[in-house]
Design a protein around this motif. Structure first.
Motif, PDB file in Angstrom:
ATOM      1  N   PRO A  35       0.874  -1.047  -0.140  1.00  0.00           N
ATOM      2  CA  PRO A  35       0.066   0.021   0.254  1.00  0.00           C
ATOM      3  C   PRO A  35       0.777   1.069  -0.128  1.00  0.00           C
ATOM      4  O   PRO A  35       0.333   2.381  -0.460  1.00  0.00           O
ATOM      5  CB  PRO A  35      -0.785  -0.155   1.442  1.00  0.00           C
ATOM      6  N   ILE A  36       2.207   1.217   0.356  1.00  0.00           N
ATOM      7  CA  ILE A  36       2.781   2.448   0.337  1.00  0.00           C
ATOM      8  C   ILE A  36       3.652   2.431  -0.973  1.00  0.00           C
ATOM      9  O   ILE A  36       3.847   3.745  -1.385  1.00  0.00           O
ATOM     10  CB  ILE A  36       4.060   2.310   1.430  1.00  0.00           C
ATOM     11  N   VAL A  38       2.889   1.021  -4.255  1.00  0.00           N
ATOM     12  CA  VAL A  38       2.125   1.116  -5.241  1.00  0.00           C
ATOM     13  C   VAL A  38       1.917   2.612  -5.566  1.00  0.00           C
ATOM     14  O   VAL A  38       2.305   3.158  -6.794  1.00  0.00           O
ATOM     15  CB  VAL A  38       0.935   0.129  -5.254  1.00  0.00           C
ATOM     16  N   PRO A  39       1.259   3.460  -4.705  1.00  0.00           N
ATOM     17  CA  PRO A  39       1.212   4.622  -4.923  1.00  0.00           C
ATOM     18  C   PRO A  39       2.321   5.651  -5.378  1.00  0.00           C
ATOM     19  O   PRO A  39       2.038   6.486  -5.993  1.00  0.00           O
ATOM     20  CB  PRO A  39       0.205   5.250  -3.576  1.00  0.00           C
ATOM     21  N   ALA A  40       3.345   5.188  -4.407  1.00  0.00           N
ATOM     22  CA  ALA A  40       4.681   6.063  -4.809  1.00  0.00           C
ATOM     23  C   ALA A  40       4.945   5.666  -6.398  1.00  0.00           C
ATOM     24  O   ALA A  40       5.502   6.874  -6.990  1.00  0.00           O
ATOM     25  CB  ALA A  40       5.697   5.746  -4.006  1.00  0.00           C
ATOM     26  N   VAL A  42       3.121   4.730  -9.022  1.00  0.00           N
ATOM     27  CA  VAL A  42       2.330   5.612  -9.677  1.00  0.00           C
ATOM     28  C   VAL A  42       2.445   6.733  -9.758  1.00  0.00           C
ATOM     29  O   VAL A  42       2.474   7.455 -10.862  1.00  0.00           O
ATOM     30  CB  VAL A  42       0.965   4.961  -9.618  1.00  0.00           C
ATOM     31  N   GLY A  43       2.722   7.740  -8.669  1.00  0.00           N
ATOM     32  CA  GLY A  43       2.938   8.799  -8.498  1.00  0.00           C
ATOM     33  C   GLY A  43       4.322   9.408  -9.166  1.00  0.00           C
ATOM     34  O   GLY A  43       4.297  10.320  -9.926  1.00  0.00           O
TER      35      GLY A  43
END
Length: 61
Positions: A35-36, A38-40, A42-43
């Motif tokens: 959860p930490i 994957v968004p990083a 993608v960002g």
């Protein structure tokens, strides 16, 4: 010197290989980090794409 030999013998006798509990622990840690990460990622990819767009827009102007 005998302490080193005794320690090496203890380590050799105590190694039982990789167990399923060890692997499950690793998989649990990977699941907790996703959860930490994957968004990083993608960002970061979004920022790279936006930066490329801005550079091309400035170059074309």
């Amino acid at each position: 010197m005998t302490d080193v030999i005794t320690l090496a013998a203890d380590v050799a006798n105590g190694w039982n290989g990789i167990t399923s509990d060890m692997l499950l622990g690793v998989l649990d840690e990977i699941k907790s980090v996703l959860p930490i990460v994957v968004p990083a990622v993608v960002g970061f990819l979004g920022l790279r794409k936006a930066w490329g767009f801005i550079k091309s827009a400035i170059k074309g102007a």
